[in-house]
Design a protein around this motif. Structure first.
Motif, PDB file in Angstrom:
ATOM      1  N   THR A  63      45.496  51.940  29.882  1.00 25.81           N
ATOM      2  CA  THR A  63      45.818  50.862  30.799  1.00 25.81           C
ATOM      3  C   THR A  63      44.775  50.848  31.905  1.00 25.81           C
ATOM      4  OG1 THR A  63      48.143  51.248  30.312  1.00 25.81           O
ATOM      5  CG2 THR A  63      47.651  49.907  32.237  1.00 25.81           C
ATOM      6  N   ILE A  64      44.242  49.659  32.197  1.00 26.67           N
ATOM      7  CA  ILE A  64      43.268  49.523  33.281  1.00 26.67           C
ATOM      8  C   ILE A  64      43.771  48.481  34.268  1.00 26.67           C
ATOM      9  CG2 ILE A  64      41.284  50.239  31.889  1.00 26.67           C
ATOM     10  CD1 ILE A  64      40.532  47.274  31.661  1.00 26.67           C
ATOM     11  N   TYR A  65      43.274  48.590  35.491  1.00 20.32           N
ATOM     12  CA  TYR A  65      43.641  47.615  36.522  1.00 20.32           C
ATOM     13  C   TYR A  65      42.950  46.290  36.264  1.00 20.32           C
ATOM     14  CZ  TYR A  65      45.775  51.096  39.612  1.00 20.32           C
ATOM     15  OH  TYR A  65      46.588  52.053  40.149  1.00 20.32           O
ATOM     16  N   ASP A  66      43.642  45.217  36.602  1.00 22.91           N
ATOM     17  CA  ASP A  66      43.025  43.896  36.674  1.00 22.91           C
ATOM     18  C   ASP A  66      42.200  43.927  37.957  1.00 22.91           C
ATOM     19  OD1 ASP A  66      42.770  41.222  37.881  1.00 22.91           O
ATOM     20  OD2 ASP A  66      43.992  40.530  36.200  1.00 22.91           O
ATOM     21  N   THR A  67      40.888  43.825  37.843  1.00 28.88           N
ATOM     22  CA  THR A  67      39.997  44.012  38.998  1.00 28.88           C
ATOM     23  C   THR A  67      40.314  43.034  40.127  1.00 28.88           C
ATOM     24  OG1 THR A  67      38.289  44.791  37.485  1.00 28.88           O
ATOM     25  CG2 THR A  67      37.577  44.214  39.698  1.00 28.88           C
ATOM     26  N   PRO A  92      35.281  48.580  41.463  1.00 26.74           N
ATOM     27  CA  PRO A  92      34.620  48.685  40.160  1.00 26.74           C
ATOM     28  C   PRO A  92      35.495  48.106  39.050  1.00 26.74           C
ATOM     29  CG  PRO A  92      35.355  50.847  40.880  1.00 26.74           C
ATOM     30  CD  PRO A  92      35.615  49.907  42.011  1.00 26.74           C
ATOM     31  N   PRO A  93      34.878  47.584  37.998  1.00 29.89           N
ATOM     32  CA  PRO A  93      35.671  47.049  36.879  1.00 29.89           C
ATOM     33  C   PRO A  93      36.217  48.160  35.997  1.00 29.89           C
ATOM     34  CG  PRO A  93      33.327  46.837  36.407  1.00 29.89           C
ATOM     35  CD  PRO A  93      33.448  47.368  37.819  1.00 29.89           C
ATOM     36  N   SER A  94      37.246  47.843  35.254  1.00 25.63           N
ATOM     37  CA  SER A  94      37.838  48.731  34.244  1.00 25.63           C
ATOM     38  C   SER A  94      38.263  50.091  34.784  1.00 25.63           C
ATOM     39  CB  SER A  94      36.868  48.928  33.073  1.00 25.63           C
ATOM     40  OG  SER A  94      36.516  47.693  32.513  1.00 25.63           O
ATOM     41  N   VAL A  95      38.901  50.105  35.937  1.00 26.53           N
ATOM     42  CA  VAL A  95      39.407  51.360  36.501  1.00 26.53           C
ATOM     43  C   VAL A  95      40.694  51.716  35.754  1.00 26.53           C
ATOM     44  CG1 VAL A  95      40.332  52.490  38.551  1.00 26.53           C
ATOM     45  CG2 VAL A  95      38.422  50.892  38.767  1.00 26.53           C
ATOM     46  N   PRO A  96      40.764  52.917  35.150  1.00 26.31           N
ATOM     47  CA  PRO A  96      41.972  53.287  34.419  1.00 26.31           C
ATOM     48  C   PRO A  96      43.136  53.609  35.353  1.00 26.31           C
ATOM     49  CG  PRO A  96      40.383  55.078  34.361  1.00 26.31           C
ATOM     50  CD  PRO A  96      39.717  53.926  35.047  1.00 26.31           C
ATOM     51  N   VAL A  97      44.330  53.307  34.887  1.00 28.37           N
ATOM     52  CA  VAL A  97      45.544  53.616  35.645  1.00 28.37           C
ATOM     53  C   VAL A  97      45.982  55.017  35.232  1.00 28.37           C
ATOM     54  CG1 VAL A  97      47.909  52.922  36.155  1.00 28.37           C
ATOM     55  CG2 VAL A  97      46.172  51.180  35.698  1.00 28.37           C
TER      56      VAL A  97
END
Length: 133
Positions: A63-67, A92-97
């Motif tokens: 799961t990644i954050y919606d930037t 930053p893009p695609s930061v994992p939760v």
């Protein structure tokens, strides 16, 4: 005088004949059976990897954050909670939760870029914005 009687054994082979050869993998039927068994085993392993890999979340899913939503949330905390007049936030893009993960975003405050530390506090996406210095 008569010849002695020899009782036949279970594995006795009549005189003048050769015993049948044990089955080998060289016969087409045995190779086919072996191929089917190996194929079935490989199929089971691949099915298990596929099922477990995509289980929520599994090996293949993260799961990644919606930037955009993350940046809006950080900006809202800076303005509403810390009363900092931030104009924008870039994360930053695609930061994992991942609970315990810490990363930085940049806030634009008074024309100056300031780093803002973010900590993920739960795997459900909740995060904490550390007050900038």
């Amino acid at each position: 005088m008569s010849e002695p009687y020899i009782a036949p054994s279970w594995n006795a082979v009549p005189t003048g004949t050769t015993p049948p050869a044990p089955p080998t993998l060289s016969s087409p039927r045995n190779r086919q059976k072996l191929g089917i068994a190996i194929g079935a085993g490989v199929g089971v392993v691949l099915a298990l990897v596929g099922i477990l890999g995509f289980w929520t979340p599994g090996f293949f899913i993260s799961t990644i954050y919606d930037t955009g939503a993350l940046q809006k949330g950080v900006l809202r905390v800076l303005r509403d909670n810390y009363e900092i007049a931030a104009d924008a936030v870039a994360c930053p893009p695609s930061v994992p939760v991942d609970e315990g993960l810490q990363f930085s975003c940049n806030a634009l405050v008074g024309g100056q870029q300031r780093p803002v530390t973010i900590r993920v506090v739960a795997d459900d996406g909740r995060f904490e914005v550390v007050r900038p210095q």
